[in-house]
Design an enzyme around this catalytic site. Structure first.
Site, mmCIF file in Angstrom:
data_model
loop_
_atom_site.group_PDB
_atom_site.id
_atom_site.type_symbol
_atom_site.label_atom_id
_atom_site.label_comp_id
_atom_site.label_asym_id
_atom_site.label_seq_id
_atom_site.Cartn_x
_atom_site.Cartn_y
_atom_site.Cartn_z
ATOM 1 N N VAL A 158 0.832 -1.201 0.000
ATOM 2 C CA VAL A 158 0.000 0.000 0.000
ATOM 3 C C VAL A 158 0.870 1.255 0.000
ATOM 4 O O VAL A 158 0.578 2.229 -0.700
ATOM 5 C CB VAL A 158 -0.960 -0.007 1.204
ATOM 6 C CG1 VAL A 158 -1.644 1.352 1.369
ATOM 7 C CG2 VAL A 158 -2.025 -1.101 1.032
ATOM 8 N N GLU A 159 1.958 1.235 0.764
ATOM 9 C CA GLU A 159 2.780 2.433 0.896
ATOM 10 C C GLU A 159 3.536 2.784 -0.391
ATOM 11 O O GLU A 159 3.471 3.923 -0.849
ATOM 12 C CB GLU A 159 3.776 2.265 2.052
ATOM 13 C CG GLU A 159 3.150 2.348 3.428
ATOM 14 C CD GLU A 159 2.600 3.727 3.748
ATOM 15 O OE1 GLU A 159 3.116 4.723 3.194
ATOM 16 O OE2 GLU A 159 1.645 3.798 4.537
ATOM 17 N N THR A 160 4.252 1.823 -0.966
ATOM 18 C CA THR A 160 5.146 2.169 -2.081
ATOM 19 C C THR A 160 5.176 1.137 -3.209
ATOM 20 O O THR A 160 6.025 1.230 -4.092
ATOM 21 C CB THR A 160 6.595 2.355 -1.576
ATOM 22 O OG1 THR A 160 7.063 1.108 -1.024
ATOM 23 C CG2 THR A 160 6.692 3.454 -0.540
ATOM 24 N N TYR A 357 -7.639 2.585 5.147
ATOM 25 C CA TYR A 357 -6.231 2.228 4.960
ATOM 26 C C TYR A 357 -5.941 0.878 5.611
ATOM 27 O O TYR A 357 -5.329 -0.010 5.001
ATOM 28 C CB TYR A 357 -5.336 3.312 5.555
ATOM 29 C CG TYR A 357 -3.865 2.963 5.572
ATOM 30 C CD1 TYR A 357 -3.045 3.282 4.494
ATOM 31 C CD2 TYR A 357 -3.289 2.306 6.660
ATOM 32 C CE1 TYR A 357 -1.691 2.958 4.496
ATOM 33 C CE2 TYR A 357 -1.948 1.972 6.673
ATOM 34 C CZ TYR A 357 -1.154 2.298 5.588
ATOM 35 O OH TYR A 357 0.174 1.961 5.594
#
Length: 371
Positions: A158-160, A357
């Site tokens: 999800v982050e990168t 999230y």
């Protein structure tokens, strides 16, 4: 593996901590402060800087920025000239401050649309490749910290997308912009401005310790860095050397990123073996939603409380002994999606304060495991 706690600063740029005796350091700081004030006449000092400043403007022209350099040097035992030079070369980023201001007309939250951004075929395939390539390191982190393989996989995806999108802005520029030109229109401008000034100081201390040029760090518009998008203070406190090479590298070491994410969760009260959530049936005409949703995502209710307030629980949820929260994921004008969140669901939201999230992290990790 515990985080590195060695506060000593190695020699860098011709300096180390012991080379600057306290009286000499104070004299150096005083001289630098006088220089900053003397330069005020040539500084760009518009009362609405963030609305009018040029993207080419350097913070070396700003006396308040140079004055803060003195504070950072003193607080973190850094060479004053090195700190001043680092901030002096930072550039104002005009597109960053508006990104911090909440929209006066925010779009309706839509979990289905949010999910499509993060739990989708391209990211799922990337998650599966990451899982295949890094399973031994992921398993080692799970064994050592108790944070499941799928949760770590979901976070980094999800982050990168596992390092594909780590940000393309110089961190010194982003953090300087948010330290000295945080938008006054933000409802919590003072607190947020103080936060970013502390992150700027932590970033400079990190750069000095790592002996890396300040300008070489790239990240998000908020100053988050590396595969797990750690802010500088979290890097300093929670990032760990998980590949055993003697340094912490969240940009180039997947192992360090994996171990650091696991360590982050343990620091935020992750409980090994605890589920993250349960399914739940919600009859909106019968449930006391006002009471159930009032604590937001903080687990507050017992299973018996939830049943008394009108929810139908699964056998697993009904038998769960810990506190639970009713998680509402809104779907625009359609009916909301509901789950019951445990303290481990809440721990995921310490990474990003959003129930959408947290659920995207969970479902992306699950998709990687089952695909």
């Amino acid at each position: 593996m515990a985080p590195r706690t060695d506060d000593s600063l190695p020699a860098a740029h011709g300096h180390d901590r012991s080379s600057i005796a306290a009286p000499d350091r104070r004299r150096a700081l005083t001289r630098l402060g006088q220089m900053a004030l003397a330069g005020a006449g040539t500084a760009i000092a518009h009362p609405a800087w963030s609305q009018t400043a040029s993207s080419a403007a350097l913070y070396g022209q700003r006396p308040e920025a140079m004055a803060y350099a003195l504070e950072i040097a003193e607080q973190h035992f850094l060479p004053p000239d090195w700190v001043a030079d680092a901030i002096a070369q930072a550039r104002f980023l005009p597109r960053v401050p508006p990104l911090m201001v909440p929209s006066p007309h925010p779009a309706a939250r839509n979990w289905a649309a949010y999910r499509r951004r993060f739990v989708e075929p391209i990211r799922i395939r990337a998650a599966q490749r990451f899982l295949d390539n890094e399973i031994r390191t992921l398993q080692r982190a799970q064994d050592q910290f108790g944070v499941p393989v799928d949760i770590i996989t979901g976070i980094l995806g999800v982050e990168t997308i596992y390092g594909q999108q780590m940000g393309n802005l110089r961190v010194i520029d982003s953090l300087s912009t948010l330290s000295f030109d945080f938008p006054r229109a933000h409802p919590r401008a003072q607190a947020r401005n103080a936060y970013f000034k502390a992150e700027l100081a932590a970033f400079l201390a990190l750069s000095f310790r790592q002996r890396k040029p300040v300008q070489s760090y790239m990240g998000s518009y908020a100053g988050a860095m590396g595969l797990p998008q750690f802010m500088p203070s979290n890097w300093a406190r929670l990032a760990i050397d998980f590949d055993g090479d003697g340094q912490v590298d969240l940009f180039g070491s997947t192992a360090d990123a994996i171990g650091s994410v696991a360590n982050y969760f343990i620091a935020h009260q992750w409980t090994p073996g605890m589920p993250t959530h349960f399914e739940v049936q919600v009859d909106e005409s019968r449930a006391d939603l006002a009471t159930l949703l009032e604590p937001d995502i903080k687990p507050t209710f017992t299973a018996a409380d939830l049943q008394r307030l009108g929810l139908t629980l699964s056998p697993q949820a009904a038998a769960y002994p810990g506190p639970l929260a009713l998680i509402e994921l809104k779907n625009g004008t359609d009916r909301s999606t509901y789950y019951l969140g445990t303290d481990n669901f809440y721990a995921i939201t310490r990474y990003n304060w959003s129930s959408s999230y947290a659920m995207a992290v969970i479902q992306l990790g699950q998709a990687a495991m089952t695909g």
